[in-house]
Each structure stands twice: as structure tokens, then as C-alpha cells.
Write a protein that holds these residues in place. Structure first.
Motif, short mmCIF file in Angstrom:
data_model
loop_
_atom_site.label_atom_id
_atom_site.label_comp_id
_atom_site.label_asym_id
_atom_site.label_seq_id
_atom_site.Cartn_x
_atom_site.Cartn_y
_atom_site.Cartn_z
N LEU A 180 -5.33 0.39 -10.38
CA LEU A 180 -4.46 1.20 -9.51
C LEU A 180 -5.08 2.56 -9.20
N ARG A 181 -5.70 3.14 -10.20
CA ARG A 181 -6.35 4.45 -9.97
C ARG A 181 -7.48 4.33 -8.96
N ASP A 182 -8.21 3.19 -9.00
CA ASP A 182 -9.26 2.96 -8.00
C ASP A 182 -8.65 2.81 -6.61
N GLN A 183 -7.56 2.06 -6.56
CA GLN A 183 -6.98 1.71 -5.26
C GLN A 183 -6.20 2.85 -4.64
N LEU A 184 -5.59 3.67 -5.47
CA LEU A 184 -4.75 4.76 -4.97
C LEU A 184 -5.24 6.09 -5.55
N PRO A 185 -6.33 6.61 -5.00
CA PRO A 185 -6.90 7.84 -5.57
C PRO A 185 -5.87 8.97 -5.59
N GLY A 186 -5.85 9.68 -6.70
CA GLY A 186 -4.92 10.80 -6.81
C GLY A 186 -3.56 10.40 -7.36
N LEU A 187 -3.36 9.11 -7.58
CA LEU A 187 -2.08 8.64 -8.14
C LEU A 187 -1.85 9.29 -9.50
N ARG A 188 -0.64 9.79 -9.70
CA ARG A 188 -0.31 10.39 -11.01
C ARG A 188 0.37 9.32 -11.85
N LEU A 189 -0.42 8.71 -12.69
CA LEU A 189 0.02 7.53 -13.43
C LEU A 189 -0.16 7.75 -14.92
N LEU A 190 0.88 7.54 -15.68
CA LEU A 190 0.78 7.66 -17.13
C LEU A 190 0.90 6.27 -17.74
N VAL A 191 -0.01 5.98 -18.65
CA VAL A 191 0.12 4.74 -19.42
C VAL A 191 0.73 5.12 -20.76
N ASN A 192 1.75 4.40 -21.17
CA ASN A 192 2.39 4.70 -22.45
C ASN A 192 1.35 4.69 -23.58
N SER A 193 1.41 5.72 -24.39
CA SER A 193 0.52 5.76 -25.56
C SER A 193 1.33 5.56 -26.83
N GLY A 194 0.76 4.84 -27.77
CA GLY A 194 1.38 4.74 -29.10
C GLY A 194 2.42 3.66 -29.25
N GLY A 195 2.44 2.69 -28.34
CA GLY A 195 3.34 1.55 -28.49
C GLY A 195 4.81 1.95 -28.44
N GLY A 196 5.65 1.22 -29.19
CA GLY A 196 7.07 1.56 -29.24
C GLY A 196 7.95 0.50 -28.63
#
Ligand code: ATP
Ligand code: MG
Length: 429
Positions: free
Chosen positions: A353-369
Motif C-alpha cells: 500500500l505504501r508503494d501504491q499510495l505514496p504519502g499514505l499515513r498508515l499505521l500497522v499495529n505493533s505488539g499484537g493484542g
């Protein structure tokens, strides 16, 4: 228990909540300077002490009381720069940038160090953006520097919050003659001067003019004024500056007592002042220093410049609530993944997604849960969509796309169609 470690008094951390405001100011200023043809120069923070002693001058507060000076391991006396002009002139000379009358229009930004009494708007490590122009003797460039700062105030919404104070110090001869007259006048009234001013009478008498002491100010009412000592050329130069400011529609106040703290100024001096910050009201100060390059060992070279105080400007923008709301931009998309296999797929998907939509503000969840905790974090991130990836989605090569800011239904989107889907959604505002 050991004492907890702390930053040095007057030296501040700029925390993540504050850095967007700093960047906003810096970026606005940098693109403006770019538009006027000023180029950046990056200078060391540490210089030989002698540079400041010779450049700023003994007898000034900065050199006598405010410098961070130390011996290095080679027993050389070094100083953390208290200001940028001396170092800039040193670099210009060292690299021959002003040789043959070359015009240079330069700027720099960074921390400066002065051992002062820390208070609101006054710190021991503070930041300046400085601008210097060399080999331009005329009033046009003095005016240009003021005009460009005026444009900055307008861009930042500060035009009504600052006023311009202007003065001319004349030639160094005129200034010397005035200094003698002022000293003679004050010497007769020595006993009525405050202690600081008594000391300054021998070290730096012009600084008495901006004494905060009321009795001293009262004494100065009858004192000779600098304007009576202006030489003809400086007078004409000053008229030229004023005519240009008038033409540009910039209002100013002539302040005969404006002398500036550093010794090297001649002719034009100016300060942009605000009444919104209490006592530390000067946000930008500068002037002409035609003698400085010679004083530092170069051929006589006209110079003029200013420095603005970044902390004070940020404070002013905060105080007047002029920081654009979009400075703290939330995430757009938050990716939730459940289980190791889904996490691996989520990572790959996010990078795609970051490649396809440059500048996208995307967070991937860290630390499971758990579901609950990941959704809570997604919500808190301010993202507009949560992308959900569990075992079922993984098997079907889809993600759940859940709108977080409205009631519309969660949709199942194929991985290959996801970029297009998000692009459409995010644009719809
Ligand atoms: P002041 O009269 O406030 O001490 P100055 O004449 O010593 O200022 P300059 O050397 O002209 O200041 O520096 C230019 C600008 O840098 C000032 O107008 C101010 O905005 C900022 N500045 C100077 N000293 C400090 C400091 N200790 N902390 C924060 N900003 C400062
Ligand atoms: Mg000062």
C-alpha cells in the motif's frame, strides 16, 4: 538513590507535541527565503573564542557574561556560538565567498548558547534563523530583509501582532562622536545612574540607552540623541531605507534609543517587537555591519543581516492560536492483524500500500493484542479506516475495511483492489 538526570537549566527538549509547530515555522521560512534567492549555509556550533571576542566585541554582555567557553583537550579556548553572524563571516572569508565584490545572500538555522537568566522566551540554548547579505552597500537590501520578514509575518498571520522599530547608528565615526557626547553628558550625572549603567559608561555606553532603570531613563530625556550626530551619507542611506518601506506599505516607528546588544552594527538597525509575550518581546533583530568583515581580517565588505528567535515565534504562534489544525495529522489507515500468519501478510500488504499510495499515513499495529485492544488503538490513532486481517481474511485473500469515523458498514475488499478502494475513500474527504 541516585539523583535523577535532568537537562541543563535553560536548555529545553522540544517534545513531539511541539515539533510540528517548529517545523511549520521553519518550513514556511525556508521556502520564503528560497523565493528571495537566499541560500543556506551550515556552520559549526563551536568556534574559537577569539572569533566572538573580536567579532562581537569585548564590553558587550554576550562576550563578557554570556558565553559558554571552555578549553578543549588541546588547551584551546573554544566557545559554543552565542550567535551566528560572526561564524558566518568567518566562513565567508575562509572560503573566499565575498572575494571580488561577490554578492552573497545566505541564511542559517540552529541552536545558539548564552548563559542568561532562564525565563519565558529567554533560554540558555535557543534557536535562531539568521540571514546575512554581503557586498551590498545600498539601502535596497536593508529594505529587502525587512520586506521579507514582513511577508513571513503575513504568511504566519502575525502581521497585527508585531511592530517594526527602526533606527540608524550612522557611520562608526559618527557613532564614536555621539558616544563621546553621551559619555560626557552622563559622566556629569554619574551618581544618578544605576549600577549597570555606571559600569557600561566605560565598557559600552550606548547600551545605557536601553537600560530598563526608570531613573536612568529619566536622565536620558535630556541627553544628546544619536540622530543629531548622523553623517550625511548615513542620513541619506536611512532615507533610502524608509522610502522603500513606505513604498512597500510597511509601517515603522523610529526609535532613537534602539542600539542593539552587539557591537558590530552601523547605520540601519531594526527590531520586530510584539507586546504579546511579556518582557521578551523582540522576535527578530538585525542591522548593517559594514565594519565586521574588516574587523575579522577580511577586506572591507558591506554586510547586513538579522536573526529571529525561533522559541519566541513558536510561543507567539501558540499564544495567538495561529498554528494550522492540520499540523497534527492523524493516521489515515490502521492495520489490525490477528495471529502470526496474518501479521506476516499484513506487513507485506502494508508495504505494498505504501508503494501504491505514496504519502499514505498508515499505521500497522505493533505488539499484537486482542480484537478489543487493537480496535482501541486504531480508534485512538485517529485513522479513518481499520484494515482487519485474521485467519478467515487470510484464507480468502481479502481484508475487512472498517470505517472508524462514520456508521457505514464494514466491507470485505480483495487485496488486489485495496489500493484503489482506499484511494477513492480517502479522497472523498
Ligand atoms: P535580548 O535583548 O532579548 O536579549 P538580543 O539583543 O540579545 O536580545 P540578538 O542577539 O539580536 O538578541 O538575537 C536575535 C534574536 O534572538 C532576539 O531578538 C530573540 O528573538 C532571540 N534571542 C536572543 N537571545 C535569546 C535567548 N536567550 N533565548 C531565546 N531567544 C533569544
Ligand atoms: Mg541578549
Amino acid at each position: 538513590m541516585s539523583k535523577s538526570l535532568q537537562a541543563i537549566r535553560g536548555m529545553n527538549d522540544i517534545l513531539p507535541e511541539q515539533t510540528p509547530a517548529w517545523r511549520y515555522l521553519e518550513n514556511t521560512l525556508v521556502s520564503l527565503l528560497d523565493g528571495y534567492g537566499y541560500r543556506e549555509i551550515r556552520l559549526p556550533i563551536v568556534e574559537y573564542t577569539e572569533l566572538f571576542a573580536r567579532g562581537i566585541g569585548e564590553g558587550t554582555d554576550v562576550v563578557d557574561k554570556e558565553m559558554y567557553t571552555f578549553l578543549d583537550r588541546n588547551e584551546e579556548s573554544l566557545t559554543l556560538r552565542p550567535e551566528g553572524t560572526a561564524g558566518c563571516v568567518r566562513a565567508v572569508l575562509e572560503h573566499g565567498l565575498s572575494g571580488g565584490g561577490q554578492v552573497q545572500k545566505l541564511w542559517y538555522a540552529g541552536p545558539m548558547f548564552r548563559y542568561e537568566k532562564p525565563q519565558k522566551g529567554r533560554y540558555r540554548q535557543f534557536h535562531q534563523v539568521g540571514v546575512e547579505a554581503f557586498n551590498l552597500p545600498g539601502p535596497d537590501v536593508d529594505a529587502e530583509l525587512i520586506v521579507l520578514t514582513w511577508r513571513l509575518w503575513k504568511q504566519l498571520g502575525l502581521a497585527d501582532a508585531v511592530t517594526l522599530q527602526l533606527n540608524s547608528l550612522g557611520s562608526s565615526e559618527a557613532r564614536a562622536a555621539y558616544r563621546d557626547a553621551l559619555v560626557a553628558y552622563l559622566q556629569e550625572r554619574f551618581d544618578q545612574l544605576d549600577e549597570d549603567s555606571q559600569r557600561r559608561l566605560t565598557t559600552n555606553p550606548l547600551r545605557i540607552l536601553d537600560s530598563k532603570n526608570e531613573q536612568t531613563q529619566a536622565l536620558l530625556v535630556g541627553a544628546p540623541t544619536l540622530s543629531d550626530y548622523l553623517d550625511e551619507e548615513s542620513r541619506q542611506h536611512f532615507e533610502g531605507v524608509k522610502a522603500r518601506l513606505d513604498a512597500a506599505g510597511i509601517r515603522y516607528e523610529i526609535n532613537h534609543k534602539l542600539v542593539r546588544g552587539l557591537d558590530y552594527y552601523n547605520r540601519t538597525v531594526f527590531e520586530w517587537v510584539t507586546d504579546k509575550l511579556g518582557a521578551q518581546g523582540t522576535v527578530c533583530a538585525g542591522g548593517r555591519y559594514d565594519g565586521l568583515v574588516g574587523q575579522l581580517g577580511g577586506k572591507p565588505t558591506p554586510g547586513v543581516g538579522f536573526a529571529m528567535g525561533v522559541e519566541r515565534l513558536v510561543l507567539l504562534l501558540e499564544t495567538l492560536e495561529l498554528l494550522p489544525a492540520e499540523l497534527n495529522r492523524a493516521a489515515e489507515v490502521y492495520v489490525c492483524a490477528f495471529g502470526e500468519a496474518a501479521e506476516l501478510a499484513a506487513l507485506a500488504l502494508a508495504e505494498r500500500l505504501r508503494d501504491q499510495l505514496p504519502g499514505l499515513r498508515l499505521l500497522v499495529n505493533s505488539g499484537g493484542g486482542s480484537f478489543k485492544s487493537q480496535f482501541k488503538k486504531a480508534d485512538k490513532s485517529g485513522a479513518r479506516y481499520a484494515l482487519i486481517l485474521g485467519e478467515d481474511e487470510l484464507a480468502a485473500r481479502v481484508v475487512g475495511c472498517k470505517p472508524l469515523r462514520d456508521d457505514s458498514e464494514q466491507q470485505s475488499i480483495a487485496w488486489d483492489a485495496l489500493a484503489e478502494h482506499l484511494a477513492g475513500r480517502l479522497q472523498r474527504g
